[in-house]
Scaffold this motif. Structure first.
Motif, PDB file in Angstrom:
ATOM      1  N   MET A   1      14.439 107.123 125.136  1.00  0.00           N
ATOM      2  CA  MET A   1      14.941 106.456 124.046  1.00  0.00           C
ATOM      3  C   MET A   1      15.733 107.283 122.835  1.00  0.00           C
ATOM      4  N   LYS A   2      16.447 106.945 122.237  1.00  0.00           N
ATOM      5  CA  LYS A   2      17.288 107.656 121.244  1.00  0.00           C
ATOM      6  C   LYS A   2      17.078 107.216 119.630  1.00  0.00           C
ATOM      7  N   GLY A   3      17.306 108.021 118.759  1.00  0.00           N
ATOM      8  CA  GLY A   3      16.932 107.426 117.289  1.00  0.00           C
ATOM      9  C   GLY A   3      17.932 107.314 116.441  1.00  0.00           C
ATOM     10  N   ILE A   4      18.031 106.638 115.365  1.00  0.00           N
ATOM     11  CA  ILE A   4      19.229 106.708 114.651  1.00  0.00           C
ATOM     12  C   ILE A   4      18.563 106.519 113.052  1.00  0.00           C
ATOM     13  N   VAL A   5      18.812 107.508 112.184  1.00  0.00           N
ATOM     14  CA  VAL A   5      18.565 107.321 110.995  1.00  0.00           C
ATOM     15  C   VAL A   5      19.691 107.054 109.917  1.00  0.00           C
ATOM     16  N   LEU A   6      19.691 105.771 109.550  1.00  0.00           N
ATOM     17  CA  LEU A   6      20.650 105.316 108.514  1.00  0.00           C
ATOM     18  C   LEU A   6      20.719 105.435 107.309  1.00  0.00           C
ATOM     19  N   ALA A   7      21.125 106.574 106.845  1.00  0.00           N
ATOM     20  CA  ALA A   7      21.136 106.960 105.568  1.00  0.00           C
ATOM     21  C   ALA A   7      22.251 106.950 104.648  1.00  0.00           C
ATOM     22  N   GLY A   8      22.972 105.898 104.528  1.00  0.00           N
ATOM     23  CA  GLY A   8      24.203 105.592 103.969  1.00  0.00           C
ATOM     24  C   GLY A   8      24.062 104.837 102.551  1.00  0.00           C
ATOM     25  N   GLY A   9      24.994 104.036 102.278  1.00  0.00           N
ATOM     26  CA  GLY A   9      24.681 103.353 101.122  1.00  0.00           C
ATOM     27  C   GLY A   9      25.079 104.099  99.750  1.00  0.00           C
ATOM     28  N   SER A  10      25.376 103.570  98.886  1.00  0.00           N
ATOM     29  CA  SER A  10      25.873 104.023  97.242  1.00  0.00           C
ATOM     30  C   SER A  10      24.619 104.442  96.439  1.00  0.00           C
ATOM     31  N   GLY A  11      23.375 103.800  96.578  1.00  0.00           N
ATOM     32  CA  GLY A  11      22.564 104.044  95.917  1.00  0.00           C
ATOM     33  C   GLY A  11      22.573 103.603  94.574  1.00  0.00           C
ATOM     34  N   THR A  12      23.016 102.426  94.117  1.00  0.00           N
ATOM     35  CA  THR A  12      23.398 102.280  92.941  1.00  0.00           C
ATOM     36  C   THR A  12      22.193 101.848  92.070  1.00  0.00           C
ATOM     37  N   ARG A  13      21.136 101.444  92.655  1.00  0.00           N
ATOM     38  CA  ARG A  13      19.802 101.199  92.085  1.00  0.00           C
ATOM     39  C   ARG A  13      19.093 102.280  91.415  1.00  0.00           C
ATOM     40  N   LEU A  14      19.597 103.412  91.885  1.00  0.00           N
ATOM     41  CA  LEU A  14      18.917 104.706  91.233  1.00  0.00           C
ATOM     42  C   LEU A  14      19.961 105.395  90.474  1.00  0.00           C
ATOM     43  N   TYR A  15      20.908 104.878  89.933  1.00  0.00           N
ATOM     44  CA  TYR A  15      21.888 105.585  89.025  1.00  0.00           C
ATOM     45  C   TYR A  15      21.092 105.695  87.850  1.00  0.00           C
ATOM     46  N   PRO A  16      21.356 106.950  87.041  1.00  0.00           N
ATOM     47  CA  PRO A  16      22.376 107.739  87.299  1.00  0.00           C
ATOM     48  C   PRO A  16      21.992 109.040  88.349  1.00  0.00           C
ATOM     49  N   ILE A  17      20.950 109.012  88.945  1.00  0.00           N
ATOM     50  CA  ILE A  17      20.392 109.974  89.721  1.00  0.00           C
ATOM     51  C   ILE A  17      21.137 110.087  90.890  1.00  0.00           C
ATOM     52  N   THR A  18      21.684 109.107  91.410  1.00  0.00           N
ATOM     53  CA  THR A  18      22.338 109.210  92.801  1.00  0.00           C
ATOM     54  C   THR A  18      23.718 109.074  92.568  1.00  0.00           C
ATOM     55  N   LYS A  19      24.401 109.318  91.226  1.00  0.00           N
ATOM     56  CA  LYS A  19      25.664 109.458  91.243  1.00  0.00           C
ATOM     57  C   LYS A  19      26.332 110.829  91.661  1.00  0.00           C
ATOM     58  N   GLY A  20      25.520 111.698  91.823  1.00  0.00           N
ATOM     59  CA  GLY A  20      26.087 113.070  92.413  1.00  0.00           C
ATOM     60  C   GLY A  20      25.478 113.409  93.751  1.00  0.00           C
ATOM     61  N   VAL A  21      24.381 112.753  94.309  1.00  0.00           N
ATOM     62  CA  VAL A  21      23.711 112.978  95.392  1.00  0.00           C
ATOM     63  C   VAL A  21      23.192 111.895  96.370  1.00  0.00           C
TER      64      VAL A  21
ATOM     65  N   LEU B   1      20.598 110.612 115.733  1.00  0.00           N
ATOM     66  CA  LEU B   1      22.018 110.408 115.050  1.00  0.00           C
ATOM     67  C   LEU B   1      21.579 110.220 113.518  1.00  0.00           C
ATOM     68  N   ILE B   2      22.418 110.961 112.677  1.00  0.00           N
ATOM     69  CA  ILE B   2      22.122 110.933 111.318  1.00  0.00           C
ATOM     70  C   ILE B   2      23.392 109.998 110.769  1.00  0.00           C
ATOM     71  N   ILE B   3      23.458 108.846 110.161  1.00  0.00           N
ATOM     72  CA  ILE B   3      24.747 108.156 109.744  1.00  0.00           C
ATOM     73  C   ILE B   3      24.487 108.151 108.183  1.00  0.00           C
ATOM     74  N   SER B   4      25.814 108.617 107.799  1.00  0.00           N
ATOM     75  CA  SER B   4      25.860 108.581 106.116  1.00  0.00           C
ATOM     76  C   SER B   4      27.204 108.471 105.795  1.00  0.00           C
ATOM     77  N   THR B   5      27.388 108.462 104.583  1.00  0.00           N
ATOM     78  CA  THR B   5      28.865 108.405 104.063  1.00  0.00           C
ATOM     79  C   THR B   5      29.661 109.725 104.447  1.00  0.00           C
ATOM     80  N   PRO B   6      30.830 109.700 104.331  1.00  0.00           N
ATOM     81  CA  PRO B   6      31.895 110.850 104.576  1.00  0.00           C
ATOM     82  C   PRO B   6      31.416 111.897 103.598  1.00  0.00           C
ATOM     83  N   GLN B   7      31.087 111.623 102.449  1.00  0.00           N
ATOM     84  CA  GLN B   7      30.886 112.388 101.464  1.00  0.00           C
ATOM     85  C   GLN B   7      29.576 113.011 101.525  1.00  0.00           C
TER      86      GLN B   7
END
Length: 332
Positions: free
Chosen positions: A1-21, A50-56
């Motif tokens: 079995m393989k594993g995937i962690v989906l760590a994407g999204g914009s995290g807007t519910r945690l703004y302003p903390i997640t504006k830069g990270v 596999l870690i999936i996240s945003t390009p940035q």
């Protein structure tokens, strides 16, 4: 079995903390949030992740986790250009998954409870069951009748997986249900009196139960095909609930409920983020054991030795995390 962690999204519910990270890089007490979902995969015995996240954000995850060799695992990385739904993870990860079963865990979910590891092991076994084909012979299946203790891995004789007593039948998907007071915020599972899942609905206005489907999913390989056929919802997303409904329609979905004594934390708000840190701090200080310590899990599973554990501890030897690893290595 393989594993995937989906760590994407914009995290807007945690703004302003997640504006830069990335949200999944925020600290939950003494370690980054992503350590917690990765630890679940490792406890399940999964070593290809596999870690999936945003390009940035992806470069930051690479800096943090590397290639996984220090933990005896292998990390790969893939971009999710836009958050188009959880089921998109299987489309992005199609080549990574190949012909294997797969576990998806959301990057902001934290699980804690006694007996969790055996539950994970069972979910892996159920997803990897070998279907019985009509007319299959013992030779074709790879069985010899001589080794009752075979594990279901390739025998090396025919190159096919053996059919193991107790592990035959159609492979099943497993998701986990957790009682919540606000089920309308989640995918909700409905059960009959015998505890069998009858339906799963995505964020229903009138929930049929209080059991939310958590962000941890075990699937047979068919999930790749099923996810590719999912149509976008009214929200424009490829919903994981649609995937679960497809397996439920085939009578191949089981919902494992997490009872009293288990904690499932979804760290999507300022309050829940702070509460999660306090929860982990309290448990670790009270028990003297760390939660989601990746180095400890790798060491206990024999994926790294004491020398490698000490090497991992060296850059952190002046803080309590590094000192904890040193004690583990010294005590064996």
């Amino acid at each position: 079995m393989k594993g995937i962690v989906l760590a994407g999204g914009s995290g807007t519910r945690l703004y302003p903390i997640t504006k830069g990270v990335s949200k999944q890089l925020l600290p939950i007490y003494d370690k980054p949030m992503i350590y917690y979902p990765v630890s679940v995969l490792m406890l399940a015995g999964i070593r290809e992740i596999l870690i999936i996240s945003t390009p940035q954000d992806l470069p930051a995850f690479r800096r943090l986790l590397g290639d996984g060799s220090e933990l005896g695992v292998r990390f790969e990385y893939a971009e999710q250009p836009s958050p188009d739904g959880l089921a998109q993870a299987f489309i992005i990860g199609r080549e990574f998954i190949g012909g294997d079963s797969v576990c998806l865990v959301l990057g902001d979910n934290i699980f804690y409870g006694a007996g969790f590891t055996p539950m994970l092991a069972q979910a892996v076994k159920d997803a990897e069951r070998c279907p019985i084909r009509s007319g299959m012979t013992g030779e074709k299946s790879g069985m010899t009748g001589e080794k009752p203790g075979m594990t279901g891995e390739k025998t090396g004789m025919t190159g096919e997986k053996a059919v193991i007593p107790g592990l035959t039948g159609n492979p099943k998907a497993t998701v986990f249900g957790y009682w919540v007071s606000d089920p309308e915020r989640y995918g909700v599972a409905e059960f009959d009196k015998a505890g069998r899942c009858l339906s799963i609905e995505e964020k229903p206005a009138q929930p049929k139960s209080n059991y939310a489907v958590t962000g941890l999913y075990f699937y047979p390989n068919e999930v790749v095909k099923i996810a590719s056929e999912v149509k976008p919802s009214a929200r424009g997303e490829l919903e994981i609930t649609s995937v679960n409904q497809a397996f439920l329609a085939m009578d191949r979905l089981q919902v494992q409920t997490l009872g009293r004594g288990f904690a499932w934390l979804d760290t999507g708000t300022h309050d829940s983020l702070a509460e999660a840190s306090i929860f982990i701090e309290t448990l670790e200080k009270r028990t003297g054991c760390k939660i989601a310590c990746l180095e400890e899990i790798a060491f206990e599973k024999g994926w790294i030795d004491a020398g490698q554990l000490l090497a991992a501890a060296e850059p952190m030897k002046k803080n309590q995390y590094g000192q904890y690893l040193i004690r583990l290595a010294q005590n064996g």
